[in-house]
Motif scaffolding. Structure first.
Motif: not given
Length: 305
Positions: A29-34, A36-44
């Protein structure tokens, strides 16, 4: 439930298994959250990048034709590689030294060369040959040739290992009833070895499906991954297109492995004995066979044994 290879876990083992399961779930769950956050930061995760996949144009113009070429190349390679691999696997167990030598040399040679290199060699061969293959069809021919040469050699070893894994008594019993080696192989050994070989064969078929992408990268073959690059160039959605194509590959290989699992269970059920016990009146005895077994001369005291 205990077996030869597995003991029923005790209270401490059960607690340890539960603890490991909880820790693994939290880490996942922590890996999936990380991610998700990286994709969100890059506007993906913006909707305009994913919206093309909700329309028919992205699928009918790019993804579905690419998937069709992937399945076409994989299917042709499977149809050719399976019987060719079985033939070379059986040839490696021949009684004739020259047959074993030729088959072993071919198998070891093509199994040692990377499949991508085989595709490149095949492509150059078709370019310089006078076989009349058009430039549009050449990538398909090169991909199929490379996949067939490599995977047939791998499947040959799978077939040979599956046959050798059978008890030696199967062959001896077949010879005892008068079967020749070819009859023993086709009627006794191969049907029994299929079930044992099926998981390894299916894993190799999955490899064939995925290795078609090599032709798209190096030869311009319009398979699924190559079509994805064209789609991403038109819609500027590189990461979402990779994710969608990855999901397609997962679904495709899951269908293939699920079908193989169903087929394996069906084969195992069909080979189980019915458990019926035959009575004397249901068994027909051939006197000639008995005389041939114990001798046809008169009993002189030595006996037929």
């Amino acid at each position: 439930m205990s077996s030869v290879l597995y003991d029923t876990p005790g209270p401490r083992a059960k607690r340890r298994n539960v603890l490991l399961s909880v820790v693994f779930t939290l880490l996942l769950a922590l890996l999936l959250w990380w991610v998700w956050q990286k994709l969100d930061d890059k506007n993906q995760l913006e909707w305009n990048l994913w919206e093309p996949f909700t329309t028919s144009e992205a699928w009918t113009t790019y993804l579905l034709p690419g998937l069709g070429d992937t399945l076409k190349a994989a299917a042709i390679s499977m149809v050719i590689a399976l019987p060719l691999g079985a033939a070379f696997g059986i040839a490696r167990m021949s009684d004739h030294a020259w047959v074993r030598g030729v088959a072993g040399t071919v198998v070891e040679f093509f199994r040692a060369i990377p499949v991508l290199l085989l595709m490149l060699f095949a492509n150059e061969f078709y370019v310089r040959s006078s076989m009349g293959i058009s430039s549009e069809e050449r990538p398909l021919y090169a991909v199929v040739t490379g996949l067939v040469l490599y995977n047939a050699s791998v499947l040959a070893e799978v077939v040979r290992a599956g046959i050798l894994s059978l008890p030696k008594g199967q062959t001896e019993a077949a010879y005892a009833v008068g079967l020749r080696k070819g009859q023993t192989m086709t009627s006794i050994l191969l049907p029994q070895a299929v079930t044992a070989m099926l998981p390894a064969i299916v894993s190799q078929l999955v490899v064939i499906v995925k290795d078609t992408a090599l032709g798209g990268v190096m030869l311009g073959f319009t398979e699924l991954l190559n079509s994805r690059s064209t789609l991403a160039a038109n819609y500027a959605n590189v990461i979402p297109s990779f994710i969608v194509v990855g999901v397609i590959y997962i679904v495709l290989n899951f269908i293939l492995t699920s079908f193989a699992s169903w087929l394996e269970r069906r084969l195992r059920r069909s080979k189980k004995s019915t458990g019926a016990v035959l009575g004397e009146d249901m068994v027909e005895v051939n006197p000639a066979a008995v005389r041939g077994t114990f001798g046809t001369g008169e009993n002189t005291g030595g006996g037929g044994f």
